[in-house]
Scaffold this motif. Structure first.
Motif, short mmCIF file in Angstrom:
data_model
loop_
_atom_site.label_atom_id
_atom_site.label_comp_id
_atom_site.label_asym_id
_atom_site.label_seq_id
_atom_site.Cartn_x
_atom_site.Cartn_y
_atom_site.Cartn_z
N GLY A 121 21.23 13.71 53.88
CA GLY A 121 22.36 14.00 53.10
C GLY A 121 21.96 14.48 51.65
O GLY A 121 20.79 15.09 51.58
N PHE A 122 22.58 14.34 50.54
CA PHE A 122 22.26 15.00 49.37
C PHE A 122 22.83 14.13 48.19
O PHE A 122 23.81 13.08 48.26
CB PHE A 122 22.88 16.37 48.99
CG PHE A 122 22.73 17.38 49.90
CD1 PHE A 122 21.72 18.29 49.66
CD2 PHE A 122 23.29 17.39 51.25
CE1 PHE A 122 21.37 19.44 50.39
CE2 PHE A 122 22.67 18.36 52.18
CZ PHE A 122 21.75 19.46 51.84
N MET A 123 21.73 13.71 47.35
CA MET A 123 22.17 13.34 46.14
C MET A 123 22.98 13.81 45.17
O MET A 123 22.28 15.01 44.59
CB MET A 123 20.82 12.67 45.55
CG MET A 123 20.20 11.77 46.36
SD MET A 123 21.00 10.07 46.74
CE MET A 123 21.37 9.51 45.14
N ILE A 124 24.17 13.82 44.72
CA ILE A 124 25.09 14.60 43.95
C ILE A 124 25.43 13.61 42.97
O ILE A 124 26.06 12.48 43.04
CB ILE A 124 26.14 15.14 44.80
CG1 ILE A 124 25.58 15.90 46.00
CG2 ILE A 124 26.92 16.01 43.92
CD1 ILE A 124 26.52 16.69 46.61
N ALA A 125 24.92 13.87 41.61
CA ALA A 125 25.44 13.20 40.46
C ALA A 125 24.98 11.79 40.58
O ALA A 125 25.72 10.81 40.39
CB ALA A 125 27.06 13.23 40.28
N GLY A 126 24.00 11.56 41.19
CA GLY A 126 23.42 10.15 41.35
C GLY A 126 23.69 9.43 42.72
O GLY A 126 23.74 8.13 42.83
N LYS A 127 24.71 10.06 43.26
CA LYS A 127 25.63 9.44 44.42
C LYS A 127 25.17 9.95 45.87
O LYS A 127 25.26 11.22 45.94
CB LYS A 127 27.05 9.35 44.25
CG LYS A 127 27.59 8.94 45.63
CD LYS A 127 29.47 9.06 45.10
CE LYS A 127 30.05 8.48 46.24
NZ LYS A 127 31.54 8.62 46.27
N PHE A 128 25.05 9.41 46.83
CA PHE A 128 24.33 9.71 48.24
C PHE A 128 25.73 10.32 48.73
O PHE A 128 26.71 9.58 49.07
CB PHE A 128 23.73 8.65 48.87
CG PHE A 128 23.59 9.05 50.45
CD1 PHE A 128 22.57 10.31 50.67
CD2 PHE A 128 24.03 8.67 51.46
CE1 PHE A 128 22.30 10.54 52.07
CE2 PHE A 128 23.68 8.81 52.75
CZ PHE A 128 22.76 9.99 52.95
N GLU A 129 25.70 11.40 49.45
CA GLU A 129 26.77 12.10 50.31
C GLU A 129 26.11 12.26 51.49
O GLU A 129 25.40 13.41 51.71
CB GLU A 129 27.55 13.17 49.80
CG GLU A 129 28.37 12.77 48.45
CD GLU A 129 29.34 13.83 48.11
OE1 GLU A 129 29.55 15.00 48.88
OE2 GLU A 129 30.08 13.66 47.10
N TYR A 205 16.78 5.78 49.19
CA TYR A 205 16.61 7.01 49.89
C TYR A 205 15.50 7.79 49.72
O TYR A 205 14.70 7.37 48.51
CB TYR A 205 17.85 7.88 49.47
CG TYR A 205 19.28 7.22 49.62
CD1 TYR A 205 19.81 7.28 51.28
CD2 TYR A 205 19.96 6.47 48.86
CE1 TYR A 205 21.12 6.77 51.34
CE2 TYR A 205 21.22 6.12 49.00
CZ TYR A 205 21.77 6.12 50.05
OH TYR A 205 22.92 5.52 50.43
N GLU A 206 14.89 8.33 50.70
CA GLU A 206 13.78 9.15 50.69
C GLU A 206 13.86 10.45 50.61
O GLU A 206 14.78 11.11 51.20
CB GLU A 206 12.72 8.52 51.98
CG GLU A 206 12.56 7.17 52.09
CD GLU A 206 11.71 6.94 53.28
OE1 GLU A 206 11.45 7.75 54.04
OE2 GLU A 206 11.34 5.81 53.51
N GLN A 207 13.12 11.26 49.96
CA GLN A 207 13.24 12.69 49.72
C GLN A 207 12.97 13.38 51.08
O GLN A 207 12.03 12.86 51.82
CB GLN A 207 12.51 13.32 48.62
CG GLN A 207 12.71 12.57 47.37
CD GLN A 207 11.84 13.24 46.03
OE1 GLN A 207 10.98 14.23 46.36
NE2 GLN A 207 11.94 12.54 44.83
N GLY A 208 13.46 14.59 51.18
CA GLY A 208 13.42 15.26 52.11
C GLY A 208 14.33 15.10 53.51
O GLY A 208 15.25 14.14 53.24
#
Length: 605
Positions: A121-129, A205-208
């Motif tokens: 997913g993506f971190m958007i404004a500090g929140k995982f989506e 959460y881990e990057q990538g």
């Protein structure tokens, strides 16, 4: 006046927002007006939006059938995926978990969904989506976080499941708990099982994208011996995830003894993946028949697979390749034998096949033959693959090894590998190479719109002669002879070098027929001339010499034939050809301008 109107508008907007929220809550709490059967029809009709709303109502209703709400949740999550609304999955799922916190079946289904759905997913404004996202944001993966959350839910459900009387379902629950503990570890990265996962705190959460790691060797203790995971007295007493996994598997058997073979088969497969001789392949070390060096006497040692006892193995460990003994509890060979002992029991057939394959890979061919015979005897049916595997061990068999073009003037040689047989008959037939080349040129000159590259591959003429029955290129028999064989014991392969009477330049279809066994074929090229090509500055240099002595051949007539395709229209090609001949000089050399033999062409010289 303007200020008042602005306040009035904001108040009205707030009332609308509160009213909309109240309407949303009321709608969720309202009695269901769509049955589960109707919801399932919507889903089957791919009406995912309405199906999601229906299953959402069912999943969030505290009065929903406790045995079916897990299925409602799973279908609702699938609908969100189909609607590209994966970002809604996590909050919705956690709300369902909160409503049904006392339902172990729902907790089990939610845990399984954490394991099954996308872990990125993506971190958007500090929140995982969760899922894909258009625009900015940092890509992260949630694989380990999802695994820990799944195990948390299973542990939460564990005491609830233990009180349920439906033992088969509870046994499956514990088996799947073991699978979750093994996930992202186990077969590929067993070293991770030595850690004890913290179930109190979710990892970050881990990057990538998190595509995972590569297979690694089995871990070892400080003394160099393999790590074995014992079964603890309880889940809480486990020292690491490996022991938690073992405890979960034992619970699955204890609750439903009929699953004993299934669970033990799974455990044995894990042990084989860690300690089987197949692990040598990841080190580039051959095993099975590929490990045979028939030029040496049979020796004992680290790689002498055929000398292994049933309590021994040779495996690649974290410290390197090692030969060692396996304790009975962790001896996958012994476990497979116990499972295969009663052919009427579940997984007996799979264990029988595993045993046959293991003995094959250990080069213990008499044992492998016995295992395949047992499989055919105890598990009858349409099993042609089993009979073929047995025949490859016990029947007479032979094949040619790859061979390069050889010089004329003396008998060409070829290597022949065989097993079991005591006599082989060779037959050599001449191939009309001139006719073959003329046909290739004629085919190209016919300018077909779609080239059949099989007709252009002169080097693969053997396949065409044998498999496609293009016998017009095979002419008279050039030679035939018989050679006695001395096979090795225990169905091992032996390789011999056969000197043929073929000394005249040309191409020959050589056939070997081992007595009471198979046929094999190879094309043997015998040449009296060799051509060497080398690019120069704006030129291409050729040298024509004797294939045996290397002496130059002056005034040799070298014919060139080239072709290439050009696309004229969509799905329409034009075939261009170029043909000419030149003579070598007194030193057997020929230098051509690069433009005479352009790179865009495929050349037959």
């Amino acid at each position: 006046m303007i200020r008042f109107r602005r306040v009035a508008i904001l108040a009205a907007a707030a009332l609308l927002l509160v009213g909309g929220l109240a309407f949303s809550i009321a709608r969720e709490a309202a009695p269901m007006n769509v049955s589960r059967a109707d919801a399932q029809k919507m889903y089957a009709d791919r009406n995912y939006k309405d199906a999601y709303e229906a299953f959402r109502r069912l999943a969030l209703d505290p009065a929903t059938d406790s045995g079916q709400v897990g299925g409602d949740l799973k279908i609702a999550l699938t609908c969100l995926q189909q609607l590209n609304r994966a970002s809604e999955i996590d909050p919705f799922r956690e709300r369902v978990i909160a409503v049904h916190a006392g339902n172990w079946r729902l907790l089990h289904a939610a845990a399984q969904s954490y394991m099954d759905l996308d872990h990125f997913g993506f971190m958007i404004a500090g929140k995982f989506e969760r899922g894909r996202h258009r625009g900015g944001g940092q890509v992260v993966n949630s694989a380990e976080r999802d695994r820990v959350r799944a195990v948390q839910l299973m542990v939460q459900a564990m005491p609830l499941a233990a009180r349920d009387n439906q033992r088969a379902a509870v046994s499956q629950f514990f088996f799947e708990l073991g699978q979750m503990l093994l996930n992202n570890r186990g077969f590929a990265e067993a070293w991770r099982l030595q850690a004890l996962t913290d179930l109190e705190t979710l990892p970050d959460y881990e990057q990538g994208w998190g595509y995972g790691g590569s297979a690694t060797a089995a871990p070892v203790e400080a003394d160099g011996n393999p790590v074995y995971h014992k079964t603890p007295k309880s889940f809480e007493a486990a020292q690491n995830d490996g022991e938690r996994w073992r405890w979960s598997l034992e619970q699955a058997i204890e609750i439903d003894p009929s699953r004993r073979n299934e669970v033990r088969h799974h455990f044995a497969q894990f042990l084989r993946s860690q300690f089987g001789v197949e692990t040598l392949a990841s080190s580039g070390i051959p095993f099975g028949r590929m490990a045979v060096d028939d030029t040496k006497q049979e020796e004992s040692g680290t790689y002498a697979l055929h000398t292994l006892g049933e309590n021994e193995t040779i495996a690649r460990l974290a410290t390197g390749v090692k030969r060692f003994s396996l304790p009975d509890e962790f001896n996958f060979l012994k476990i497979f034998q116990e499972i295969a002992a009663d052919p009427r029991q579940p997984y007996a057939q799979q264990a029988c096949v595993e045993l046959a394959q293991i003995f094959e890979n250990r080069r213990q061919y008499p044992r492998a033959a016995e295992a395949w015979q047992r499989c055919l005897r105890e598990h009858p049916g349409n099993r042609p693959g089993w009979q073929q595997r047995l025949d490859q061990i016990v029947k007479n068999w032979g094949r040619f090894e790859p061979v390069a073009t050889q010089g004329a003037g003396s008998g060409a040689t070829v290597d022949y590998r065989f097993r079991n047989g005591r006599e082989v008959k060779f037959t050599a037939k001449e191939i009309d190479v001139a006719m073959l080349l003329d046909d290739v040129k004629a085919y190209i000159k016919s300018r077909p719109n779609q080239l059949d590259h099989r007709k252009l591959d002169i080097g693969n003429i053997g396949h065409r002669l044998v498999s496609e029955n293009e016998q017009k290129y095979v002419t008279k028999v050039a030679a035939t002879w018989t050679t006695p064989l001395e096979p090795r014991a225990n169905h091992f392969d032996r390789r011999i070098t056969v000197t043929t009477p073929l000394a005249t330049p040309g191409a020959y279809l050589l056939t070997a027929e081992i007595r009471d066994g198979n046929q094999c074929h190879i094309v043997l090229w015998v040449a009296d001339t060799a051509i060497v090509k080398k690019p120069l500055d704006r030129k291409v240099w050729f040298f024509v010499g004797d294939a045996v002595t290397g002496k130059p051949i002056p005034k040799a007539n070298v014919e060139f034939f080239g072709f290439r395709q050009e696309q004229r229209q969509p799905r329409r090609f034009d075939l261009l050809t170029k043909q000419f001949a030149e003579y070598t000089d007194a030193d057997g050399q020929l230098a051509l301008d690069q433009r005479a033999v352009p790179d865009g062409y495929q050349w037959i010289v």
